[in-house]
Design a protein around this motif. Structure first.
Motif, PDB file in Angstrom:
ATOM      1  N   ALA A 109       0.806  -1.220   0.000  1.00 35.64           N
ATOM      2  CA  ALA A 109       0.000   0.000   0.000  1.00 35.64           C
ATOM      3  C   ALA A 109       0.840   1.271   0.000  1.00 35.64           C
ATOM      4  O   ALA A 109       0.297   2.360  -0.200  1.00 35.64           O
ATOM      5  CB  ALA A 109      -0.926   0.003   1.223  1.00 35.64           C
ATOM      6  N   VAL A 110       2.144   1.148   0.225  1.00 37.81           N
ATOM      7  CA  VAL A 110       2.979   2.344   0.333  1.00 37.81           C
ATOM      8  C   VAL A 110       3.792   2.540  -0.949  1.00 37.81           C
ATOM      9  O   VAL A 110       3.747   1.721  -1.868  1.00 37.81           O
ATOM     10  CB  VAL A 110       3.922   2.250   1.550  1.00 37.81           C
ATOM     11  CG1 VAL A 110       3.117   2.047   2.823  1.00 37.81           C
ATOM     12  CG2 VAL A 110       4.946   1.120   1.375  1.00 37.81           C
ATOM     13  N   ARG A 111       4.563   3.622  -0.981  1.00 37.12           N
ATOM     14  CA  ARG A 111       5.371   3.941  -2.156  1.00 37.12           C
ATOM     15  C   ARG A 111       6.716   3.214  -2.093  1.00 37.12           C
ATOM     16  O   ARG A 111       7.112   2.715  -1.038  1.00 37.12           O
ATOM     17  CB  ARG A 111       5.576   5.453  -2.231  1.00 37.12           C
ATOM     18  CG  ARG A 111       4.262   6.235  -2.261  1.00 37.12           C
ATOM     19  CD  ARG A 111       4.469   7.703  -1.980  1.00 37.12           C
ATOM     20  NE  ARG A 111       5.190   7.928  -0.728  1.00 37.12           N
ATOM     21  CZ  ARG A 111       5.503   9.133  -0.252  1.00 37.12           C
ATOM     22  NH1 ARG A 111       5.180  10.214  -0.936  1.00 37.12           N
ATOM     23  NH2 ARG A 111       6.152   9.241   0.889  1.00 37.12           N
ATOM     24  N   GLU A 112       7.402   3.199  -3.219  1.00 40.82           N
ATOM     25  CA  GLU A 112       8.623   2.400  -3.311  1.00 40.82           C
ATOM     26  C   GLU A 112       9.700   2.849  -2.333  1.00 40.82           C
ATOM     27  O   GLU A 112      10.425   2.027  -1.766  1.00 40.82           O
ATOM     28  CB  GLU A 112       9.160   2.462  -4.746  1.00 40.82           C
ATOM     29  CG  GLU A 112      10.359   1.555  -4.981  1.00 40.82           C
ATOM     30  CD  GLU A 112      10.801   1.554  -6.430  1.00 40.82           C
ATOM     31  OE1 GLU A 112      11.851   0.967  -6.708  1.00 40.82           O
ATOM     32  OE2 GLU A 112      10.091   2.147  -7.276  1.00 40.82           O
ATOM     33  N   ARG A 135      -0.282  14.120   1.937  1.00 44.48           N
ATOM     34  CA  ARG A 135       0.146  12.940   1.190  1.00 44.48           C
ATOM     35  C   ARG A 135       0.316  11.743   2.131  1.00 44.48           C
ATOM     36  O   ARG A 135      -0.059  10.613   1.795  1.00 44.48           O
ATOM     37  CB  ARG A 135       1.464  13.234   0.477  1.00 44.48           C
ATOM     38  CG  ARG A 135       1.999  12.090  -0.365  1.00 44.48           C
ATOM     39  CD  ARG A 135       1.053  11.749  -1.484  1.00 44.48           C
ATOM     40  NE  ARG A 135       1.567  10.646  -2.292  1.00 44.48           N
ATOM     41  CZ  ARG A 135       0.800   9.751  -2.884  1.00 44.48           C
ATOM     42  NH1 ARG A 135      -0.509   9.826  -2.770  1.00 44.48           N
ATOM     43  NH2 ARG A 135       1.331   8.791  -3.617  1.00 44.48           N
ATOM     44  N   ALA A 136       0.865  11.981   3.300  1.00 45.79           N
ATOM     45  CA  ALA A 136       1.026  10.907   4.284  1.00 45.79           C
ATOM     46  C   ALA A 136      -0.330  10.368   4.721  1.00 45.79           C
ATOM     47  O   ALA A 136      -0.503   9.157   4.945  1.00 45.79           O
ATOM     48  CB  ALA A 136       1.817  11.413   5.489  1.00 45.79           C
ATOM     49  N   THR A 137      -1.321  11.256   4.854  1.00 49.55           N
ATOM     50  CA  THR A 137      -2.675  10.837   5.221  1.00 49.55           C
ATOM     51  C   THR A 137      -3.247   9.903   4.160  1.00 49.55           C
ATOM     52  O   THR A 137      -3.883   8.885   4.473  1.00 49.55           O
ATOM     53  CB  THR A 137      -3.589  12.061   5.389  1.00 49.55           C
ATOM     54  OG1 THR A 137      -3.059  12.900   6.416  1.00 49.55           O
ATOM     55  CG2 THR A 137      -5.002  11.642   5.761  1.00 49.55           C
ATOM     56  N   ALA A 138      -3.009  10.236   2.893  1.00 50.33           N
ATOM     57  CA  ALA A 138      -3.494   9.383   1.807  1.00 50.33           C
ATOM     58  C   ALA A 138      -2.861   7.994   1.866  1.00 50.33           C
ATOM     59  O   ALA A 138      -3.543   6.974   1.669  1.00 50.33           O
ATOM     60  CB  ALA A 138      -3.208  10.047   0.466  1.00 50.33           C
ATOM     61  N   VAL A 139      -1.560   7.940   2.151  1.00 47.48           N
ATOM     62  CA  VAL A 139      -0.883   6.642   2.269  1.00 47.48           C
ATOM     63  C   VAL A 139      -1.454   5.855   3.446  1.00 47.48           C
ATOM     64  O   VAL A 139      -1.707   4.648   3.350  1.00 47.48           O
ATOM     65  CB  VAL A 139       0.635   6.838   2.426  1.00 47.48           C
ATOM     66  CG1 VAL A 139       1.321   5.494   2.698  1.00 47.48           C
ATOM     67  CG2 VAL A 139       1.225   7.490   1.180  1.00 47.48           C
ATOM     68  N   LEU A 197      -7.496   6.696  11.152  1.00 43.22           N
ATOM     69  CA  LEU A 197      -6.214   7.394  11.162  1.00 43.22           C
ATOM     70  C   LEU A 197      -6.407   8.720  11.880  1.00 43.22           C
ATOM     71  O   LEU A 197      -7.344   9.460  11.573  1.00 43.22           O
ATOM     72  CB  LEU A 197      -5.711   7.623   9.746  1.00 43.22           C
ATOM     73  CG  LEU A 197      -4.329   8.297   9.618  1.00 43.22           C
ATOM     74  CD1 LEU A 197      -3.612   7.775   8.381  1.00 43.22           C
ATOM     75  CD2 LEU A 197      -4.434   9.829   9.535  1.00 43.22           C
ATOM     76  N   ARG A 198      -5.532   8.997  12.828  1.00 40.87           N
ATOM     77  CA  ARG A 198      -5.586  10.262  13.535  1.00 40.87           C
ATOM     78  C   ARG A 198      -4.230  10.961  13.439  1.00 40.87           C
ATOM     79  O   ARG A 198      -3.180  10.326  13.564  1.00 40.87           O
ATOM     80  CB  ARG A 198      -5.958  10.057  15.004  1.00 40.87           C
ATOM     81  CG  ARG A 198      -7.427   9.727  15.202  1.00 40.87           C
ATOM     82  CD  ARG A 198      -8.307  10.908  14.857  1.00 40.87           C
ATOM     83  NE  ARG A 198      -9.726  10.594  14.901  1.00 40.87           N
ATOM     84  CZ  ARG A 198     -10.451  10.232  13.852  1.00 40.87           C
ATOM     85  NH1 ARG A 198      -9.865  10.124  12.668  1.00 40.87           N
ATOM     86  NH2 ARG A 198     -11.724   9.987  13.961  1.00 40.87           N
ATOM     87  N   VAL A 199      -4.268  12.270  13.215  1.00 41.01           N
ATOM     88  CA  VAL A 199      -3.059  13.084  13.133  1.00 41.01           C
ATOM     89  C   VAL A 199      -2.743  13.630  14.517  1.00 41.01           C
ATOM     90  O   VAL A 199      -3.647  14.000  15.267  1.00 41.01           O
ATOM     91  CB  VAL A 199      -3.261  14.243  12.125  1.00 41.01           C
ATOM     92  CG1 VAL A 199      -2.022  15.117  12.060  1.00 41.01           C
ATOM     93  CG2 VAL A 199      -3.613  13.692  10.746  1.00 41.01           C
ATOM     94  N   PHE A 200      -1.478  13.670  14.846  1.00 34.62           N
ATOM     95  CA  PHE A 200      -1.057  14.168  16.157  1.00 34.62           C
ATOM     96  C   PHE A 200      -1.532  15.595  16.386  1.00 34.62           C
ATOM     97  O   PHE A 200      -1.408  16.455  15.518  1.00 34.62           O
ATOM     98  CB  PHE A 200       0.469  14.110  16.274  1.00 34.62           C
ATOM     99  CG  PHE A 200       0.992  14.794  17.511  1.00 34.62           C
ATOM    100  CD1 PHE A 200       0.883  14.190  18.745  1.00 34.62           C
ATOM    101  CD2 PHE A 200       1.580  16.053  17.423  1.00 34.62           C
ATOM    102  CE1 PHE A 200       1.358  14.824  19.888  1.00 34.62           C
ATOM    103  CE2 PHE A 200       2.059  16.691  18.552  1.00 34.62           C
ATOM    104  CZ  PHE A 200       1.948  16.067  19.789  1.00 34.62           C
ATOM    105  N   ASP A 201      -2.077  15.811  17.584  1.00 34.93           N
ATOM    106  CA  ASP A 201      -2.533  17.131  18.010  1.00 34.93           C
ATOM    107  C   ASP A 201      -1.715  17.528  19.241  1.00 34.93           C
ATOM    108  O   ASP A 201      -1.719  16.798  20.238  1.00 34.93           O
ATOM    109  CB  ASP A 201      -4.024  17.074  18.347  1.00 34.93           C
ATOM    110  CG  ASP A 201      -4.553  18.400  18.888  1.00 34.93           C
ATOM    111  OD1 ASP A 201      -3.796  19.386  18.893  1.00 34.93           O
ATOM    112  OD2 ASP A 201      -5.720  18.431  19.316  1.00 34.93           O
ATOM    113  N   PRO A 202      -1.011  18.658  19.214  1.00 36.16           N
ATOM    114  CA  PRO A 202      -0.211  19.064  20.382  1.00 36.16           C
ATOM    115  C   PRO A 202      -1.018  19.131  21.664  1.00 36.16           C
ATOM    116  O   PRO A 202      -0.500  18.859  22.756  1.00 36.16           O
ATOM    117  CB  PRO A 202       0.325  20.447  19.979  1.00 36.16           C
ATOM    118  CG  PRO A 202       0.341  20.419  18.487  1.00 36.16           C
ATOM    119  CD  PRO A 202      -0.842  19.588  18.091  1.00 36.16           C
TER     120      PRO A 202
END
Length: 472
Positions: A109-112, A135-139, A197-202
């Motif tokens: 599922a990831v890039r090369e 882009r990282a979220t899409a991966v 998927l959750r993105v880090f929140d300070p």
């Protein structure tokens, strides 16, 4: 006789060429051995992915590139949902097969140039060099999608979802920093229902660090007598006689003063410290009841002790033994103790909860549903549970005297409780008029500021010594 001259090797001598080829072969073998050794040191033996050291090396390279103008790297931390349960039920071999399949799916599922690693157990990390957050979220979402299909285990198949945390690197980040913050984001995903998927929140970092500080201080508070119990009477409405008191825990913090339970109980529940806290309350409460019964000034007051029980207590195999031992050590009969359980703690109706409730019922302690009506309010389950009492939530009493139809409604609730063979205790009684109205419709017991506010041990003992009727 003349000495024989030594034979000198020349560059064209075939023996030189043979020696050079042999040395070259040895160097190649040595280089290959070192390469294999290095590769093994950077590889997870089960999945063939990189390991923690490989992740660290790749992160350092990506950070060095970012320092010269490249986009910072991003890190995806992937943790499987329910893997421990799977391992316990399906066995180690099946669990290993799942991990290998998951590794292959993440890789696909990831890039090369993304670096996929296994950090141990069911935790995987993907380093995305020079990658913006979107882009990282899409991966990351592609990884979640790749894990959706069932995994074939031969005799059966299972679905193995995952929780993912994403953190984009800052210039100051070490590998430890970014792993910790991606882990916090991943835990947020699990708390919100998993398979997300959750993105880090300070702000999450601050909250978690504060939580960890509170947990450490609370653990110390349990061990160093910073906790205290306050007591509130439960009164027989017809006579004003005290029939019980509820033990309510407070935290006497050395810096912040008296902390109310709503500020630390949720943290204790979320972090697993609630069981240790509950044991302290149990032993402190029954010990205090024993002292009241032994003291000449309060021995005439014969009442039960009520304590709150958490959902975690019902899930503990040791809880029934803890209750039995605490009563035995205090020299009290089981009828001296009433355990108050919230609707949410008992409505799940799973096997362990039923076992614990049945065992407590056989032991002979009282069982009471607390805050009845505040949550599920299902009357059907009242007949099925081995409980003795229902404590009706204060919201039913607060409008008494304001709405003319409220008393008829409360009479109907009281009738349902009684038809189930249970006793009813009514919370939130603040006036004599409310107490009289409830008594007039056959309500037996009440609790609230009209009879007394929660008091520390010394003040409550003083009231016990001089009062027979509540309020005085």
């Amino acid at each position: 006789m003349s000495a024989t001259k030594p034979h000198r090797l020349t560059a064209a001598d075939p023996r030189i060429e043979k020696l050079e080829r042999h040395v070259q072969a040895l160097m190649t073998e040595l280089h290959q051995a070192r390469y294999e050794q290095r590769r093994e040191a950077l590889t997870d033996a089960l999945t063939g992915l990189g390991n923690g050291q490989a992740l660290k090396d790749a992160f350092i390279q990506a950070q060095e590139a970012a320092a010269t103008g490249a986009i910072p790297p991003a890190l995806l931390l992937v943790n499987l949902d329910g893997f421990r349960t799977l391992k316990n039920s399906a066995g180690h071999a099946a669990a290993d097969q799942v991990l290998v399949t998951v590794a292959m799916r993440i890789r696909s599922a990831v890039r090369e140039n993304d670096v996929v690693t296994r950090l141990g157990g069911d935790e995987f990390a993907v380093l995305l060099p020079a990658t913006a957050q979107n882009r990282a979220t899409a991966v990351g979402n592609r990884i979640l999608a790749a894990l959706e299909p069932n995994i074939d285990l031969g005799n059966n198949s299972i679905r193995c979802s995952a929780s993912v945390g994403l953190r984009t690197a800052e210039p100051h980040h070490s590998i430890e920093d970014i792993l910790q913050e991606a882990d916090l984001a991943m835990e947020e995903s699990k708390d919100e229902g998993r398979n997300k998927l959750r993105v880090f929140d300070p702000g999450t970092l601050h909250a978690r660090l504060l939580q960890r500080q509170i947990v450490g201080e609370l653990r110390e508070a349990i061990r160093s007598d910073q906790l205290v119990l306050y007591y509130q009477p439960i009164v027989e409405l017809a006579t004003g006689r005290i029939e019980g008191c509820e033990a309510l825990v407070r935290w006497k913090h050395p810096l912040h003063g008296l902390i109310m339970p709503d500020q630390f109980i949720p943290v204790a529940e979320a972090t697993g410290l609630i069981a240790e806290l509950g044991r302290w309350v149990l032993r402190a409460a029954v010990g205090q009841l024993r002292r009241w019964r032994d003291a000449p000034a309060t021995a005439h007051q014969d009442f039960s002790m009520r304590i709150n029980v958490s959902a975690a207590d019902l899930q503990s195999l040791e809880f029934v033994d803890d209750v039995s031992e605490a009563l035995a050590d205090a020299g009290l009969t089981p009828a001296s103790l009433v355990l108050e359980l919230t609707e949410s703690a008992i409505i799940r109706n799973n096997e362990l909860d039923r076992y614990t409730l049945a065992s407590l019922h056989r032991l002979g302690v009282g069982l009471e549903i607390d805050d009845f009506g505040a949550g599920y309010s299902s009357m059907g389950y009242l007949r099925k549970l081995p409980v003795d009492r229902v404590k009706v939530d204060r919201q039913f009493v607060k409008d008494l005297g304001k709405d003319p139809s409220q008393l008829d409604f409360l009479a109907a609730v009281q009738q349902v409780i009684r038809s189930c063979g249970l006793e009813g205790i009514w919370e939130g009684i603040e006036t004599a008029e409310q107490a009289e109205a409830l008594r007039s419709i056959g309500c037996a017991s009440g609790q609230g500021y009209y009879f007394g506010r929660p008091l520390p041990e010394a003040e409550f003992t003083e009231q016990l010594a001089r009062q027979v009727v509540w309020p005085a």
